[in-house]
Design an enzyme around this catalytic site. Structure first.
Site: not given
Length: 279
Positions: A116-119
């Site tokens: 995801t965009g946060c890792g």
């Protein structure tokens, strides 16, 4: 002033640019050699896997080393073919691997689909990011004189670094410190991958020596060294705690801050011969 690429290139892997240089307060137009850095895409049996920013040198070595150090293949024989294709925006390495290795690669891609965009998300993804290192390396004995000789020998063989000042090097050295093989790249991981690949392609016994790198000793650098079966890694900069823990678990002799006669050993210190050297 518009900087342009001049037609002359001083050395493969570098580009000559027109620059404005100021020395002693006096500006002048001149040329300067800068390290080349291009996107290199790795495709396995037609399946896209990764894109790395790398120096476009020794790319076959890079394909072999990346595949081995990332655990995509088990041995050099699992790579059937490597083709280098220059495209408009970079380079594509077309790598053919054994079918059982391709199945493993597809499974790895499936388990990493949760990015995801946060890792990374999910326990399975974290295990992929930090796989447990079960391998132990063959012990190698080193003397302080070997470390010093290796570092001195590397400097004279870093040809791309000498003209650009922007590349890392990874060297395979004999236990006496002689630099036997060296590869350079703008990326420290890439330089080590190229070295591992060159050793594999030459069918050299990498256990009969140690690695020296012109960078810090991160977890990834330690992991790649362990997977290559090499018993010691010397870095000119610091290791991380995770790198030290990984080295200890694998029995790897990990050395940081290796500069001239100075160094710090973090693991497997019993492998070092502590002879006193004259300054």
């Amino acid at each position: 002033m518009t900087m342009e690429i001049l037609p002359m290139t001083a050395r493969p892997g570098a580009r000559r640019l027109q620059t404005l240089r100021c020395l002693g307060g006096v500006p002048s137009e001149t040329g300067d050699d800068v390290a080349d850095e291009v996107p290199v895409a790795l495709q396995y049996n037609g399946l896209s896997h990764a894109v790395m920013l790398a120096t476009p040198l020794d790319l076959e070595d890079f394909a072999y080393g990346f595949s081995l150090s990332e655990g995509l293949v088990d041995r050099a024989e699992d790579l059937r073919d490597v083709e280098v294709e220059e495209v408009e925006r970079g380079i594509v390495l077309h790598v053919e691997i054994a079918s059982r290795c391709l199945a493993r690669l597809k499974e790895r891609r499936r388990t990493l689909a949760g990015r995801t965009g946060c890792g990374l998300c999910g326990l399975q993804s974290l295990e992929q990011a930090l796989p447990r290192c079960e391998q132990r390396v063959a012990p190698v004995m080193l003397g302080a004189s070997a470390l010093s000789r290796a570092l001195d020998g590397m400097r004279s063989r870093q040809l791309l670094q000498s003209v650009t000042g922007a590349t890392h090097a990874a060297a395979w050295c004999g236990t006496d410190g002689e630099v036997l093989l060296l590869r350079e790249d703008v990326g420290r991981h890439n330089a080590l991958d190229k070295l591992i690949g060159a050793l594999a392609r030459q069918q050299a016994d990498a256990t009969q020596g140690f690695f020296a790198v012109t960078s810090r000793a991160s977890y990834e650098m330690v992991q790649k060294t362990v997977r290559a079966g090499v018993g010691a890694l010397a870095a000119i900069s610091a290791p991380t705690a995770l790198a030290v823990n990984t080295a200890q678990a694998a029995g790897l002799c990990l050395i940081g801050f290796a500069r001239g006669l100075d160094w710090v050993a973090y693991s497997a210190t019993e492998r070092l011969t502590l002879e006193r050297l004259a300054a």
